[in-house]
Design an enzyme around this catalytic site. Structure first.
Site: not given
Ligand SMILES: NC(=O)c1ccc[n+]([C@@H]2O[C@H](COP(=O)([O-])OP(=O)(O)OC[C@H]3O[C@@H](n4cnc5c(N)ncnc54)[C@H](OP(=O)(O)O)[C@@H]3O)[C@@H](O)[C@H]2O)c1
Length: 332
Positions: A55, A187, A200
């Site tokens: 995702s 981030s 975080y």
């Molecule tokens: N969205 C924002 O605003 C934002 C901003 C800055 C940085 N980020 C960074 O972007 C990255 C991705 O986040 P996102 O925003 O795309 O959120 P997201 O849609 O919730 O994606 C998180 C991903 O991590 C996987 N994940 C979580 N726990 C896991 C585990 N124990 N083992 C394997 N996979 C795991 C989830 O897959 P499953 O649940 O299928 O395992 C999912 O694919 C993160 O590192 C986050 O810190 C996000």
């Protein structure tokens, strides 16, 4: 006269800079590479291993790479979601990718003992892995002093230690083939420590320390290693729903809304793919006023600190989440 001209040049430079930072949704280096750098298509035929690909930013980066025929390993826990992303990647590739070019790899990043087996499965399937994108992670909304110690430990296990474990396996493999690329989704908060997500932000700062140190350690070795820290700002994903709070086992559970001020997942994925193709060291992404804030904080820290104080933590929270802090207080 000469001094006047120098002064004028400095003022014009400052004005141009301010205009760019108002218009751009990424740092100046990445914006330059988007127009004039190496295209994403230079990675065509290479293999990128993406964690957290089911995702959000991982999924969108996979799609941005698939459009250019980059082969993919899609890793996360939800197999059905990975299969959905795989089919999207193949469809978006316009015939550049076949079934066999995208490998679905169900894996829990917290099961450290499975990392080596899973990485080897990817190498066996494709005969190579060129880039590891460590993207899986979870955020947090919490008051600093209420965070349970087990939350700190669980979050570091996922956001930091699992990343280190998988990366060291990848680097040992890269050592045997002579080159490789490690990218990590950090981030903007890994650069700018905004309030109300201490664990975080601590975990993202830790990634900067570990991976900047890795880059420097490999500068003069035989291994040609690229290390990229991707720093997205607020982006539309499941992120807020899935965030930790201060309490073990609790999820923040507040969804993003269409009216929130966030970058789209598609744009973020595209920018991440450009940063990887150009092997940047650190790339910032985010809607205005994220870029001016980051530049101020990094290059003029005293002014940055004054602005933080004037704006205040509650407004910074609203700026980051497009929501009021009181919503989060009701939640915990
Ligand atoms: N969205 C924002 O605003 C934002 C901003 C800055 C940085 N980020 C960074 O972007 C990255 C991705 O986040 P996102 O925003 O795309 O959120 P997201 O849609 O919730 O994606 C998180 C991903 O991590 C996987 N994940 C979580 N726990 C896991 C585990 N124990 N083992 C394997 N996979 C795991 C989830 O897959 P499953 O649940 O299928 O395992 C999912 O694919 C993160 O590192 C986050 O810190 C996000």
């Amino acid at each position: 006269m000469v001094l006047c001209l120098i002064g004028l040049a400095v003022v014009c430079y400052g004005i141009l800079y301010a205009i760019f930072l108002y218009v751009l949704d990424c740092d100046l280096e990445l914006a330059f590479y988007e127009k004039f750098g190496k295209p994403i298509s230079r990675l065509r035929g290479k293999v990128v291993f993406i964690t957290g690909a089911s995702s959000g930013i991982g999924e969108n980066t996979a799609i941005a790479l698939a459009k250019h025929g980059v082969k993919l390993v899609l890793a996360a826990r939800r197999k059905a979601e990975l299969e959905r992303v795989k089919q999207n990647c193949i469809a978006c590739s316009n015939g550049k990718l076949a079934e066999n070019d995208v490998l679905v790899l169900p894996m829990d990043m917290l099961d450290f003992d499975s990392h080596e087996k899973n990485f080897n499965l990817a190498v066996q399937h494709f005969g190579r892995v060129d880039v590891l994108l460590n993207n899986a992670g979870r955020s947090q909304r919490a008051n600093w002093e209420n965070i349970e110690m087990r939350v700190h430990k669980e979050m570091f296990d996922l956001n930091v230690f699992s990343v280190l474990n998988l990366s060291s396996i990848a680097i040992k493999y890269f050592n045997t083939v002579g080159s490789g690329h490690i990218a990590v989704t950090s981030s903007v908060t890994g650069v700018l420590p905004l309030p109300f997500s201490a664990t975080y932000i601590g975990s993202k700062h830790a990634l900067h320390g570990y991976f900047n140190s890795l880059r420097n350690e490999k500068l003069t070795t035989d291994l040609r290693l690229a290390v990229t820290l991707l720093c997205p700002g607020p982006t539309f994903t499941n992120f807020l729903q899935e965030s930790y709070t201060d309490t073990v086992g609790q999820k923040y559970g507040i969804p993003t809304q269409n009216t929130d001020r966030r970058m789209t997942g598609e744009r973020c994925g595209e920018l991440c793919a450009i940063a990887i193709a150009n092997e940047t060291h650190e790339s910032w992404m985010g809607l205005f006023p994220m870029m001016p804030l980051l530049y101020l904080f990094v290059y003029f820290p005293i002014i940055g600190r004054i602005i933080m104080k004037v704006v205040g933590p509650n407004n910074l929270f609203r700026f980051r989440d497009s929501k009021d802090i009181s919503l989060s207080e009701k939640q915990s």
